[in-house]
Write an enzyme that holds these catalytic residues in place. Sequence first.
Site, mmCIF file in Angstrom:
data_model
loop_
_atom_site.group_PDB
_atom_site.id
_atom_site.type_symbol
_atom_site.label_atom_id
_atom_site.label_comp_id
_atom_site.label_asym_id
_atom_site.label_seq_id
_atom_site.Cartn_x
_atom_site.Cartn_y
_atom_site.Cartn_z
ATOM 1 N N SER A 266 -9.812 -13.466 4.959
ATOM 2 C CA SER A 266 -9.695 -13.028 3.569
ATOM 3 C C SER A 266 -10.732 -13.605 2.602
ATOM 4 C CB SER A 266 -8.305 -13.386 3.049
ATOM 5 O OG SER A 266 -8.258 -13.270 1.652
ATOM 6 N N SER B 103 -10.119 -13.851 -0.688
ATOM 7 C CA SER B 103 -9.450 -14.522 -1.810
ATOM 8 C C SER B 103 -9.412 -16.038 -1.679
ATOM 9 C CB SER B 103 -8.024 -13.990 -1.964
ATOM 10 O OG SER B 103 -8.043 -12.615 -2.255
ATOM 11 N N THR C 73 -2.265 -8.252 -0.019
ATOM 12 C CA THR C 73 -3.259 -7.405 0.637
ATOM 13 C C THR C 73 -2.619 -6.588 1.753
ATOM 14 O OG1 THR C 73 -5.499 -7.399 1.561
ATOM 15 C CG2 THR C 73 -4.045 -9.188 2.285
ATOM 16 N N LYS D 23 0.873 -3.871 0.154
ATOM 17 C CA LYS D 23 0.724 -3.570 -1.277
ATOM 18 C C LYS D 23 1.815 -2.642 -1.806
ATOM 19 C CE LYS D 23 -4.229 -4.436 -1.496
ATOM 20 N NZ LYS D 23 -5.541 -3.968 -1.969
ATOM 21 N N GLY E 280 -8.379 7.687 3.581
ATOM 22 C CA GLY E 280 -7.230 6.800 3.725
ATOM 23 C C GLY E 280 -6.208 7.014 2.627
ATOM 24 N N TYR F 191 -16.099 -5.466 2.706
ATOM 25 C CA TYR F 191 -17.221 -6.322 2.292
ATOM 26 C C TYR F 191 -17.748 -7.184 3.447
ATOM 27 C CZ TYR F 191 -13.804 -10.068 2.394
ATOM 28 O OH TYR F 191 -12.854 -10.953 2.819
ATOM 29 N N GLY G 255 -17.509 -3.329 -1.177
ATOM 30 C CA GLY G 255 -16.424 -3.685 -2.082
ATOM 31 C C GLY G 255 -16.469 -5.099 -2.638
#
Length: 246
Positions: A14, A16, A60, A64, A124, A206, A227
């Site tokens: 991740s 984050s 995530t 979500k 998607g 990303y 992204g």
Amino acid sequence: MKRLGLIGKHISYSFSKGYFTEKFKKEDLDFSYENFDLELINEFPRLLNSQSDIIGFNVTIPYKEAIIPYLDNLSKKAKKIGAVNTIRITKKGKLKGYNTDFYGFSESLKPFLKKHHKKALILGTGGASKAISFALKKHSIKHDYVSRNRKANVKFTYDSLTKETIASYQIIINCTPLGTYPKVNDCPPIPYDGISDQHLLYDLIYNPEETKFLRIGKSQGAQVTNGYKMLIYQAEKAWDIWNKVN
């Protein structure tokens, strides 16, 4: 020290955790950030009970949408979108869900938009795609969904796409995990020969920085972006939400 965390599944990769850990270090903030990898979303209440000092979460893939029944209320935008990627826990222990994905996508898209960008295809139909749809509406860009299976709101399946279809949509956004590290040779199965220098290809992925989806698009003359900037914008918006007065 105040604690924050990320809820998801298989999230060791991740963005984050790395982003916020670096932010806290650089800005000398008394916060920590950790990953909470849940095999099933019904593990969330137990996690919450065992982590009483946490003030907020990011959410995530694939939770979500599934997280919503566990929250006390939603922001107006999160309710309209139908997906949550940020949770704030008030001093009274109430859980409020927000969506900052739409803001991150909208802000990161702006520099690339041109007058001929009138229609978009969203690849998607998961929680992220709902935020993308919401942002496109704000930009007055008509859009349709592509999925593997027929659904009520899906105009195209991958096997129904033609070169002409692709040519008629000037923005194509990959909201699927296809192409994410380590499966870097995967990409959405669309007719890439319909892509031209009139196209903008946007990949929410990303890692890697340039997916196969973007690489093929670039070889066809398209403008491409990943992204990463979206993630930064949405993370900073989440940070603002967590620091609201409770």
